[in-house]
Design a protein around this motif. Structure first.
Motif, PDB file in Angstrom:
ATOM      1  N   MET A  65       0.868  -1.408  -0.055  1.00  0.00           N
ATOM      2  CA  MET A  65       0.012  -0.079  -0.174  1.00  0.00           C
ATOM      3  C   MET A  65       0.769   1.375   0.019  1.00  0.00           C
ATOM      4  O   MET A  65       0.684   2.080  -0.667  1.00  0.00           O
ATOM      5  N   ILE A  66       1.940   1.306   0.922  1.00  0.00           N
ATOM      6  CA  ILE A  66       2.902   2.277   0.921  1.00  0.00           C
ATOM      7  C   ILE A  66       3.534   2.699  -0.404  1.00  0.00           C
ATOM      8  O   ILE A  66       3.639   3.769  -0.931  1.00  0.00           O
ATOM      9  N   ALA A  67       4.039   1.572  -1.002  1.00  0.00           N
ATOM     10  CA  ALA A  67       4.601   1.483  -2.543  1.00  0.00           C
ATOM     11  C   ALA A  67       3.790   2.307  -3.556  1.00  0.00           C
ATOM     12  O   ALA A  67       4.170   3.069  -4.124  1.00  0.00           O
ATOM     13  N   GLU A  68       2.382   1.611  -3.399  1.00  0.00           N
ATOM     14  CA  GLU A  68       1.795   2.179  -4.203  1.00  0.00           C
ATOM     15  C   GLU A  68       1.380   3.708  -4.237  1.00  0.00           C
ATOM     16  O   GLU A  68       1.284   4.497  -5.144  1.00  0.00           O
ATOM     17  N   ALA A  69       1.187   4.049  -3.013  1.00  0.00           N
ATOM     18  CA  ALA A  69       0.857   5.421  -2.421  1.00  0.00           C
ATOM     19  C   ALA A  69       2.082   6.203  -2.948  1.00  0.00           C
ATOM     20  O   ALA A  69       1.723   7.466  -3.502  1.00  0.00           O
ATOM     21  N   GLU A  70       3.237   6.009  -2.805  1.00  0.00           N
ATOM     22  CA  GLU A  70       4.326   6.869  -3.012  1.00  0.00           C
ATOM     23  C   GLU A  70       4.652   6.930  -4.873  1.00  0.00           C
ATOM     24  O   GLU A  70       4.688   8.091  -5.008  1.00  0.00           O
ATOM     25  N   SER A  71       4.138   5.933  -5.427  1.00  0.00           N
ATOM     26  CA  SER A  71       4.024   5.729  -6.767  1.00  0.00           C
ATOM     27  C   SER A  71       2.932   6.922  -7.207  1.00  0.00           C
ATOM     28  O   SER A  71       3.306   7.866  -8.108  1.00  0.00           O
ATOM     29  N   ALA A  72       1.928   6.766  -6.575  1.00  0.00           N
ATOM     30  CA  ALA A  72       0.847   7.825  -6.914  1.00  0.00           C
ATOM     31  C   ALA A  72       0.896   9.354  -6.528  1.00  0.00           C
ATOM     32  O   ALA A  72       0.653  10.047  -7.397  1.00  0.00           O
ATOM     33  N   LEU A  73       1.935   9.287  -5.306  1.00  0.00           N
ATOM     34  CA  LEU A  73       2.106  10.634  -5.131  1.00  0.00           C
ATOM     35  C   LEU A  73       3.134  11.244  -6.192  1.00  0.00           C
ATOM     36  O   LEU A  73       2.969  12.483  -6.741  1.00  0.00           O
ATOM     37  N   ALA A  74       4.066  10.507  -6.698  1.00  0.00           N
ATOM     38  CA  ALA A  74       5.057  10.897  -7.893  1.00  0.00           C
ATOM     39  C   ALA A  74       4.256  11.494  -8.953  1.00  0.00           C
ATOM     40  O   ALA A  74       4.389  12.558  -9.677  1.00  0.00           O
ATOM     41  N   ASP A  75       3.148  10.599  -9.282  1.00  0.00           N
ATOM     42  CA  ASP A  75       2.299  10.988 -10.621  1.00  0.00           C
ATOM     43  C   ASP A  75       1.527  12.049 -10.456  1.00  0.00           C
ATOM     44  O   ASP A  75       1.492  12.875 -11.207  1.00  0.00           O
ATOM     45  N   ILE A  76       0.849  12.112  -9.361  1.00  0.00           N
ATOM     46  CA  ILE A  76       0.173  13.365  -8.511  1.00  0.00           C
ATOM     47  C   ILE A  76       1.097  14.694  -8.839  1.00  0.00           C
ATOM     48  O   ILE A  76       0.561  15.548  -9.375  1.00  0.00           O
ATOM     49  N   GLY A  77       2.107  14.826  -8.318  1.00  0.00           N
ATOM     50  CA  GLY A  77       3.135  15.840  -8.538  1.00  0.00           C
ATOM     51  C   GLY A  77       3.153  16.081  -9.757  1.00  0.00           C
ATOM     52  O   GLY A  77       3.391  17.270 -10.073  1.00  0.00           O
ATOM     53  N   THR A  78       3.541  15.319 -10.649  1.00  0.00           N
ATOM     54  CA  THR A  78       3.749  15.511 -12.034  1.00  0.00           C
ATOM     55  C   THR A  78       2.563  16.233 -12.610  1.00  0.00           C
ATOM     56  O   THR A  78       2.677  17.128 -13.673  1.00  0.00           O
ATOM     57  N   VAL A  79       1.406  15.832 -12.225  1.00  0.00           N
ATOM     58  CA  VAL A  79       0.059  16.488 -12.854  1.00  0.00           C
ATOM     59  C   VAL A  79       0.165  17.644 -12.447  1.00  0.00           C
ATOM     60  O   VAL A  79      -0.258  18.673 -13.010  1.00  0.00           O
ATOM     61  N   ARG A  80       0.333  17.971 -11.127  1.00  0.00           N
ATOM     62  CA  ARG A  80       0.380  19.344 -10.674  1.00  0.00           C
ATOM     63  C   ARG A  80       1.027  20.212 -11.337  1.00  0.00           C
ATOM     64  O   ARG A  80       0.867  21.291 -11.490  1.00  0.00           O
ATOM     65  N   GLU A  81       2.446  19.923 -11.535  1.00  0.00           N
ATOM     66  CA  GLU A  81       3.324  20.667 -12.324  1.00  0.00           C
ATOM     67  C   GLU A  81       2.710  20.969 -13.657  1.00  0.00           C
ATOM     68  O   GLU A  81       3.059  22.004 -14.120  1.00  0.00           O
ATOM     69  N   ALA A  82       2.285  20.137 -14.392  1.00  0.00           N
ATOM     70  CA  ALA A  82       1.884  20.232 -15.937  1.00  0.00           C
ATOM     71  C   ALA A  82       0.698  20.978 -15.926  1.00  0.00           C
ATOM     72  O   ALA A  82       0.647  21.805 -16.821  1.00  0.00           O
ATOM     73  N   VAL A  83      -0.175  20.907 -14.767  1.00  0.00           N
ATOM     74  CA  VAL A  83      -1.378  21.900 -14.554  1.00  0.00           C
ATOM     75  C   VAL A  83      -0.795  23.217 -14.523  1.00  0.00           C
ATOM     76  O   VAL A  83      -1.428  24.303 -15.342  1.00  0.00           O
ATOM     77  N   GLY A  84      -0.061  23.519 -13.664  1.00  0.00           N
ATOM     78  CA  GLY A  84       0.422  24.585 -13.285  1.00  0.00           C
ATOM     79  C   GLY A  84       1.323  25.557 -14.337  1.00  0.00           C
ATOM     80  O   GLY A  84       1.297  26.843 -14.362  1.00  0.00           O
ATOM     81  N   GLU A  85       1.937  24.905 -15.338  1.00  0.00           N
ATOM     82  CA  GLU A  85       2.353  25.329 -16.611  1.00  0.00           C
ATOM     83  C   GLU A  85       1.472  26.409 -17.561  1.00  0.00           C
ATOM     84  O   GLU A  85       1.722  26.887 -18.076  1.00  0.00           O
ATOM     85  N   VAL A  86       0.125  25.734 -17.344  1.00  0.00           N
ATOM     86  CA  VAL A  86      -0.858  26.435 -18.217  1.00  0.00           C
ATOM     87  C   VAL A  86      -1.911  27.187 -17.518  1.00  0.00           C
ATOM     88  O   VAL A  86      -2.358  28.242 -18.014  1.00  0.00           O
ATOM     89  N   ILE A  87      -2.330  26.820 -16.198  1.00  0.00           N
ATOM     90  CA  ILE A  87      -3.331  27.594 -15.572  1.00  0.00           C
ATOM     91  C   ILE A  87      -2.340  28.239 -14.335  1.00  0.00           C
ATOM     92  O   ILE A  87      -1.881  27.541 -13.478  1.00  0.00           O
ATOM     93  N   PHE A  88      -2.554  29.367 -14.337  1.00  0.00           N
ATOM     94  CA  PHE A  88      -1.821  30.381 -13.343  1.00  0.00           C
ATOM     95  C   PHE A  88      -2.709  30.537 -12.101  1.00  0.00           C
ATOM     96  O   PHE A  88      -3.637  31.218 -12.195  1.00  0.00           O
ATOM     97  N   GLY A  89      -2.110  30.636 -11.064  1.00  0.00           N
ATOM     98  CA  GLY A  89      -2.775  30.815  -9.675  1.00  0.00           C
ATOM     99  C   GLY A  89      -4.115  29.784  -9.434  1.00  0.00           C
ATOM    100  O   GLY A  89      -3.748  28.580 -10.101  1.00  0.00           O
ATOM    101  N   GLN A  90      -5.030  30.302  -8.879  1.00  0.00           N
ATOM    102  CA  GLN A  90      -6.056  29.395  -8.609  1.00  0.00           C
ATOM    103  C   GLN A  90      -5.794  27.915  -7.983  1.00  0.00           C
ATOM    104  O   GLN A  90      -6.344  26.809  -8.471  1.00  0.00           O
ATOM    105  N   GLU A  91      -4.906  27.750  -7.115  1.00  0.00           N
ATOM    106  CA  GLU A  91      -4.291  26.590  -6.459  1.00  0.00           C
ATOM    107  C   GLU A  91      -5.593  25.894  -5.928  1.00  0.00           C
ATOM    108  O   GLU A  91      -5.496  24.787  -6.089  1.00  0.00           O
ATOM    109  N   SER A  92      -6.618  26.678  -5.140  1.00  0.00           N
ATOM    110  CA  SER A  92      -7.465  25.966  -4.540  1.00  0.00           C
ATOM    111  C   SER A  92      -8.561  25.367  -5.495  1.00  0.00           C
ATOM    112  O   SER A  92      -8.991  24.430  -5.401  1.00  0.00           O
ATOM    113  N   VAL A  93      -8.908  26.038  -6.872  1.00  0.00           N
ATOM    114  CA  VAL A  93      -9.701  25.461  -7.655  1.00  0.00           C
ATOM    115  C   VAL A  93      -8.968  24.127  -8.279  1.00  0.00           C
ATOM    116  O   VAL A  93      -9.510  23.385  -8.268  1.00  0.00           O
TER     117      VAL A  93
END
Length: 335
Positions: A15-43
């Motif tokens: 479970m921990i290994a899967e969660a760590e892998s998911a965390l890395a993927d989610i971090g990449t998603v956040r970075e990719a979205v942040g390249e196009v959408i400026f601000g609006q972090e809560s949204v």
């Protein structure tokens, strides 16, 4: 120390290994979205939490706040087949679901063939959803709840995952059809899109009016998203979080809350609100890099999860009390 509700036979190390892998993927998603959408972090956070939870979200805000841009960006970044429907008063159910057409083959034999509509997508943007007639809204309601449509008695399953991100303008009420309570309840969250901060707006001015504009890039696949959504449902939930959800949801119902709730709330959220809080609290914890949700997640998600599932009394509206004020009071009272 609070007890933990766990599913049996879960390998914690896996479970921990899967969660760590998911965390890395989610971090990449956040970075990719942040390249196009400026601000609006809560949204962005709340919209991604809704998708990670496997649900739908209603984005409410005035025009020009990048609601459409956000949905398009998420479709590309998450690798989902995205479609957009511009809702208008004359839109018919067949315009979004699809319809049957009669065909004739070389032998002269005639038969009906179903042509899928734009709703057969993994990420559907329902733009200005409250401009559609109740008849069209009811067709969308079946899709959101049952993940299939019925045409001429035949069931047609929608692709998985299936998410509806609908937009609604809170200002222009002329020529609109307010969403029925049953349909509002199908939205996991109502996300209010506010004006950006000054620095974010300055960046918008500088980076979106030149020759080169940032384009969304794909970093995830639909299959990987489904795996993360399953992981969210497997995350352990502390007993304290379960009790906090129960206390908050039940306190928002007339007859079960305090005097303030009794005086201000006409009708309150049902059990689906508690289910939504449970899923979203798990997804928010994973989004923040934690392996289990906390009571703080419940407090942070109380407004977007509850505000569209409650109605105020006439006395409350006359006093100028808003749903957000009432929810804030309930959260404060819950400690």
């Amino acid at each position: 120390m609070s007890a933990i509700i766990r599913e049996p036979a879960i390998d914690e190390r896996q479970m921990i290994a899967e969660a760590e892998s998911a965390l890395a993927d989610i971090g990449t998603v956040r970075e990719a979205v942040g390249e196009v959408i400026f601000g609006q972090e809560s949204v962005v956070e709340r919209t991604l939490v809704a998708i990670l939870s496997g649900g739908h979200a209603l984005l409410v805000g005035v025009p020009g706040l990048a609601k459409t841009k956000l949905v398009e960006t998420l479709g590309v970044v998450l690798g989902l087949d995205g479609r957009r429907i511009q809702f208008t008063p004359d839109l018919m159910p067949s315009d979004i679901i699809g319809s049957e057409v009669m065909e004739q083959d070389a032998t002269g034999r005639r038969s009906f063939r179903f042509i899928p509509g734009p709703i057969f997508a993994q990420l559907l943007m329902a733009d200005e959803i409250n401009r559609a007639s109740p008849r069209t809204q009811s067709a969308l309601l079946q899709s959101m709840q049952e993940y299939h449509v019925t045409v001429a008695g035949q069931r047609h399953d929608l692709p998985a995952p299936f998410h509806v991100l609908a937009t609604q303008n809170p200002l222009e009420q002329e020529g609109t059809y307010p969403l029925p309570e049953a349909q509002l309840d199908r939205f996991l969250m109502q996300i209010d899109v506010l004006y950006p901060e000054m620095e974010a707006e300055r960046r918008i001015l500088l980076e979106t009016t030149g020759i080169g504009e940032a384009k969304a890039r794909n970093v995830l696949s639909a299959e990987r998203l489904k795996q993360i959504q399953l992981l969210v449902r497997r995350m352990p939930v502390p007993e304290s979080v379960v009790e906090a959800i129960l206390a908050l949801v039940r306190s928002a119902r007339p007859g079960q809350g305090g005097k303030e709730a009794e005086r201000h709330i006409s009708w309150g959220p049902g059990p689906r609100a508690g289910q939504s809080l449970m899923l979203c609290a798990r997804a928010r914890a994973l989004y923040d890099g934690r392996l289990a949700p906390s009571v703080d997640d419940v407090r942070a998600l109380a407004e977007p999860v509850l505000q569209h599932r409650m109605a105020l009394t006439f006395a409350a509206r006359a006093e100028g009390v808003s749903v957000r004020d009432v929810i804030a009071q309930l959260v404060k009272a819950a400690g």
